[in-house]
Design a protein around this motif. Structure first.
Motif, PDB file in Angstrom:
ATOM      1  N   LEU A 211       0.857  -1.179   0.000  1.00  9.75           N
ATOM      2  CA  LEU A 211       0.000   0.000   0.000  1.00  9.75           C
ATOM      3  C   LEU A 211       0.895   1.232   0.000  1.00  9.75           C
ATOM      4  O   LEU A 211       1.696   1.428   0.919  1.00  9.75           O
ATOM      5  N   ILE A 358      -8.217  -3.147  -0.266  1.00 10.76           N
ATOM      6  CA  ILE A 358      -7.759  -1.914  -0.937  1.00 10.76           C
ATOM      7  C   ILE A 358      -8.873  -0.872  -0.951  1.00 10.76           C
ATOM      8  O   ILE A 358      -8.666   0.306  -0.636  1.00 10.76           O
ATOM      9  N   GLU A 359     -10.083  -1.323  -1.279  1.00  8.65           N
ATOM     10  CA  GLU A 359     -11.229  -0.405  -1.359  1.00  8.65           C
ATOM     11  C   GLU A 359     -11.526   0.224   0.003  1.00  8.65           C
ATOM     12  O   GLU A 359     -11.688   1.448   0.126  1.00  8.65           O
ATOM     13  N   SER A 362      -8.491   2.470   1.222  1.00  9.26           N
ATOM     14  CA  SER A 362      -8.393   3.672   0.365  1.00  9.26           C
ATOM     15  C   SER A 362      -9.373   4.743   0.819  1.00  9.26           C
ATOM     16  O   SER A 362      -9.030   5.934   0.892  1.00  9.26           O
ATOM     17  N   LYS A 363     -10.599   4.322   1.144  1.00 10.36           N
ATOM     18  CA  LYS A 363     -11.615   5.285   1.592  1.00 10.36           C
ATOM     19  C   LYS A 363     -11.211   5.920   2.917  1.00 10.36           C
ATOM     20  O   LYS A 363     -11.296   7.134   3.102  1.00 10.36           O
ATOM     21  N   TYR A 365      -8.262   6.195   4.177  1.00  9.54           N
ATOM     22  CA  TYR A 365      -7.045   6.994   4.001  1.00  9.54           C
ATOM     23  C   TYR A 365      -7.371   8.343   3.364  1.00  9.54           C
ATOM     24  O   TYR A 365      -6.858   9.386   3.789  1.00  9.54           O
ATOM     25  N   LYS A 366      -8.259   8.312   2.362  1.00 13.33           N
ATOM     26  CA  LYS A 366      -8.669   9.544   1.676  1.00 13.33           C
ATOM     27  C   LYS A 366      -9.385  10.479   2.657  1.00 13.33           C
ATOM     28  O   LYS A 366      -9.152  11.694   2.665  1.00 13.33           O
ATOM     29  N   ASP A 372      -4.945  10.070  -2.331  1.00 12.29           N
ATOM     30  CA  ASP A 372      -5.323   8.819  -2.986  1.00 12.29           C
ATOM     31  C   ASP A 372      -4.268   7.756  -2.697  1.00 12.29           C
ATOM     32  O   ASP A 372      -3.070   7.996  -2.867  1.00 12.29           O
ATOM     33  N   LEU A 373      -4.725   6.599  -2.284  1.00  7.98           N
ATOM     34  CA  LEU A 373      -3.839   5.473  -1.994  1.00  7.98           C
ATOM     35  C   LEU A 373      -3.563   4.697  -3.283  1.00  7.98           C
ATOM     36  O   LEU A 373      -4.435   4.549  -4.129  1.00  7.98           O
ATOM     37  N   LYS A 374      -2.350   4.217  -3.416  1.00  6.82           N
ATOM     38  CA  LYS A 374      -2.025   3.302  -4.519  1.00  6.82           C
ATOM     39  C   LYS A 374      -1.748   1.931  -3.913  1.00  6.82           C
ATOM     40  O   LYS A 374      -1.246   1.839  -2.796  1.00  6.82           O
ATOM     41  N   ALA A 375      -2.084   0.889  -4.651  1.00  7.95           N
ATOM     42  CA  ALA A 375      -1.839  -0.474  -4.159  1.00  7.95           C
ATOM     43  C   ALA A 375      -1.153  -1.284  -5.245  1.00  7.95           C
ATOM     44  O   ALA A 375      -1.438  -1.120  -6.436  1.00  7.95           O
TER      45      ALA A 375
END
Length: 389
Positions: A211, A358-359, A362-363, A365-366, A372-375
């Motif tokens: 992540l 990831i989904e 990501s939410k 973290y945002k 925006d998170l990258k995985a």
């Protein structure tokens, strides 16, 4: 992904130089399962090469002129090998100039070259894109000039390039993993002797997920070099009290605790982390051998809190990612990976759970950081090699 990288890099070379490249080399990024910040502390590390690469398309010249094209940056650097090579204000070229300088010192390097390189190794994510560039160019020059250097010599050239032209006193792990990587194998590397052994990286029903925090705080280089000075101070105190101690490898937690007052709070924390982390690598190898992934995961998480609270090289964003995934039942362990102050976390997760995880993360973290998170789903791959059609 790999084929697309090779095709795009090769075609860019053809467009610029009106000829196909004579050679194409692939140099991978790396992960480290465990053993962070101890490659320069005489410890053991457990890295592996991954299926993200720097691709170098290259052809030798008949004269001493060199032209290097960083495709992703849309930048070109030209020079003559006969001129003195000195560090440049454009940081990217220093990784390559440092390699060339060593070839000039070690070997008779008189033929220049044209090269285009491009990468799928994310920059600033803690996956050692720099080592991939260094080792890729060192490997290419070695092959093109028939110098017959060993893999170990190539890795050391990459490391010295970073010391001399980039100004980061890195250990050997990144370059070693990039050159020595094997498919589906992790490398237990003794950073003092460079002895190494391969262990199967069969995680059964688990996989490794990265992540990417998408942050890189600017104090990485300064913080890194300061940590090196701090642990050297700690080791000096320990040696004064315990004549049998040559390196942190000879130290026990009890020894560090016994001189806590003299070390002072900061140096104590740094030294304590190093001694504990050296032991964790040994424990992780045993856990891998026994397919005890629960134990491996808990060791990874322990490492993170050591890095965050004792070595103090983490940051709010990475701490948030590790804390968040640690609440998920599908995650066995997570930690910051790389030099620190940003970059990636490495997570041991149940296969099939990655997308949902990831989904969700990501939410969160945002919401927390507005970033925006990258995985990256990764596979363990072979090391630097020449690509043959």
């Amino acid at each position: 992904m790999k084929k697309k990288l090779i095709k795009n890099t090769s075609e860019h070379f053809d467009t610029l130089f009106h000829n196909k490249p004579q050679h194409i080399f692939l140099s991978p990024g790396r992960i480290n399962i465990i053993g962070e910040h101890i490659d320069y502390n005489d410890g053991f590390v457990l890295p592996a090469a991954i299926n993200k690469y720097v691709c170098i398309a290259i052809s030798p010249n008949e004269d001493s002129k060199c032209k290097i094209v960083a495709k992703d940056l849309n930048e070109i650097f030209e020079f003559d090998l006969n001129d003195a090579l000195v560090p440049n204000s454009d940081m990217w070229i220093n990784y390559i100039l440092g390699v060339l300088q060593q070839f000039k010192e070690k070997k008779s390097l008189d033929k220049g070259f044209n090269a285009v390189f491009s990468s799928t190794v994310p920059i600033g994510a803690g996956l050692s894109s720099s080592a991939a560039v260094e080792c890729g160019f060192a490997y290419a020059l070695n092959k093109m000039n028939n110098f017959n250097l060993t893999k170990e010599e190539i890795a050391l050239i990459g490391q010295k390039s970073e010391h001399t032209f980039v100004g980061v006193n890195c250990g050997i792990m990144d370059q070693f993993a990039s050159v020595f990587g094997k498919k589906n194998k992790v490398i237990k590397l003794d950073c003092t002797t460079l002895e190494y052994e391969y262990h199967n990286a069969d995680f059964k029903k688990y996989s490794l997920l990265l992540l990417d925090s998408n942050v890189k705080h600017t104090h990485l280089t300064s913080g890194y070099n300061v940590r090196r000075q701090e642990v050297e101070q700690g080791l000096t105190v320990l040696k004064n009290h315990f004549p049998e101690v040559k390196t942190f490898r000879n130290c026990t937690e009890e020894m560090v605790n016994s001189v806590k007052q003299e070390l002072g709070e900061t140096i104590y924390k740094r030294s304590h982390f190093v001694v504990k982390e050296i032991q964790r690598v040994q424990d992780a190898v045993n856990a891998l051998k026994a397919s005890d992934f629960k134990k491996l995961g808990s060791l990874m998480t322990e490492t993170h809190y050591g890095l965050s609270k004792e070595y103090e090289v983490s940051c709010d964003e990475i701490d948030f990612l590790v804390d968040s995934v640690s609440k998920e039942k599908t995650v066995l362990g997570a930690r910051m990976m790389g030099g620190g102050f940003g970059g990636c976390s490495i997570n041991l997760v149940e296969k099939g759970s990655e997308n949902k995880l990831i989904e969700s993360i990501s939410k969160q973290y945002k919401t927390a950081f507005g970033i925006d998170l990258k995985a990256y789903k990764i596979k363990i791959s072979k090391g630097t090699t020449e690509y043959k059609n």
